[in-house]
Design a protein around this motif. Structure first.
Motif: not given
Length: 323
Positions: A170, A60, A121, A124
């Motif tokens: 992710l 990340t 997260d 991203n």
């Protein structure tokens, strides 16, 4: 290194069962599409940077590197008239990588999945989705809880039951390997990014393997699977779980004395031992340098600082200037 492991069948140090290893081998042989990764290095301004690890699966800080640094750069110029130069080609490079995917998958969609409640997260995947959309890919973000799997069609679907052609997750492969629905990922016709073969690289086990293959390389440090082997080389070293994230369960030993450790829930699969690397230390903070790999090219630099020698998920991101 993966090719050598596949050729020789040298997988015993990964702590994974034969079924998972076979699935990763098939993914490698199919040349499944990969998107990105990040190497982390220690560097104190002398000698060569030393590789600490490779975040091959779920790195990340994309937002901080690609967007936050640009905003900082603009602010410095607007307020002080200072033009900083930095190594930051992430947005352009991600778009090029998505264009390549689009050429290979014309007319297909691309979903980006993360935990919507985890701000870092989710930020991203929102950034990645935007860049994919910018090059004309039909894409969307989706929370983990909204993904469905069709046993009949062997595909992942969104909450409306529509097929997901490609799914960026992710979420670490080593977590998926231990879940009851791992078989869904193996047989699914949905393309998964990062691919399963990245599971071989997203482990600290590669550190002693790399040292064994390229002993003495200027960017590597001695690393071993046993503490006794490490002690024969150095009394200053770092004990790392084969699978761990964000500094968890790491112990730092200098001259046979424990100087720092981090708690966590990792270590069941075992540990590796890597020689302690000299890190930049300025104003009572320790720095590590992350180099972003988009596809197979290095396209950006991410610097993080911490008040301890163990970099964690609470560490600060630091913009940089190349002079």
């Amino acid at each position: 290194m993966i090719g050598e492991n596949v050729r020789t069948g040298n997988f015993e140090k990964y702590g994974l069962n034969k079924f998972i290893i076979s699935a990763m081998e098939r993914s490698w042989k199919k040349k499944d599409f990969h998107l990105y990764g990040r190497f982390d290095f220690a560097y104190d301004g002398t000698g060569s940077p030393k590789m600490l690890e490779y975040n091959a699966d779920t790195p990340t800080s994309i937002v901080e590197t690609a967007i936050g640094q640009n905003l900082w750069q603009e602010m410095q110029f607007n307020e002080f008239g200072i033009k900083y130069e930095m190594l930051n080609r992430l947005e352009k490079s991600f778009k090029k990588r998505f264009e390549l995917w689009k050429m290979q998958n014309e007319g297909k969609n691309f979903y980006f999945v993360a935990d919507e409640l985890t701000i870092e997260d989710w930020g991203n995947v929102v950034a990645l989705k935007k860049w994919a959309t910018d090059v004309g890919i039909v894409s969307d973000t989706i929370d983990f809880k909204d993904i469905l799997y069709s046993q009949d069609k062997c595909e992942f679907q969104n909450r409306e039951g529509q097929r997901i052609d490609t799914l960026f997750k992710l979420y670490p492969w080593e977590f998926i390997f231990n879940e009851i629905n791992f078989g869904d990922y193996e047989v699914s016709t949905t393309q998964i990014v990062e691919p399963m073969w990245k599971g071989m690289l997203s482990t600290k086990a590669i550190l002693p393997m790399l040292w064994d293959m390229f002993k003495g390389h200027k960017n590597l440090m001695p690393a071993f699977f046993t503490e006794q082997q490490m002690l024969e080389v150095s009394k200053s070293y770092v004990k790392k779980p084969i699978y761990s994230r964000e500094g968890a369960n790491i112990e730092v030993i200098k001259e046979n004395k424990l100087i720092d450790k981090a708690d966590g829930e990792y270590g069941e699969e075992g540990y590796i031992y890597q020689e302690y690397a000299k890190m930049a230390n300025l104003d009572n903070a320790w720095y590590i340098f992350g180099t972003w790999m988009i596809g197979d090219k290095m396209e950006g630099l991410a610097i993080r600082e911490d008040k301890t020698v163990i970099t964690k998920n609470t560490s600060f991101f630091v913009p940089h200037n190349i002079i």
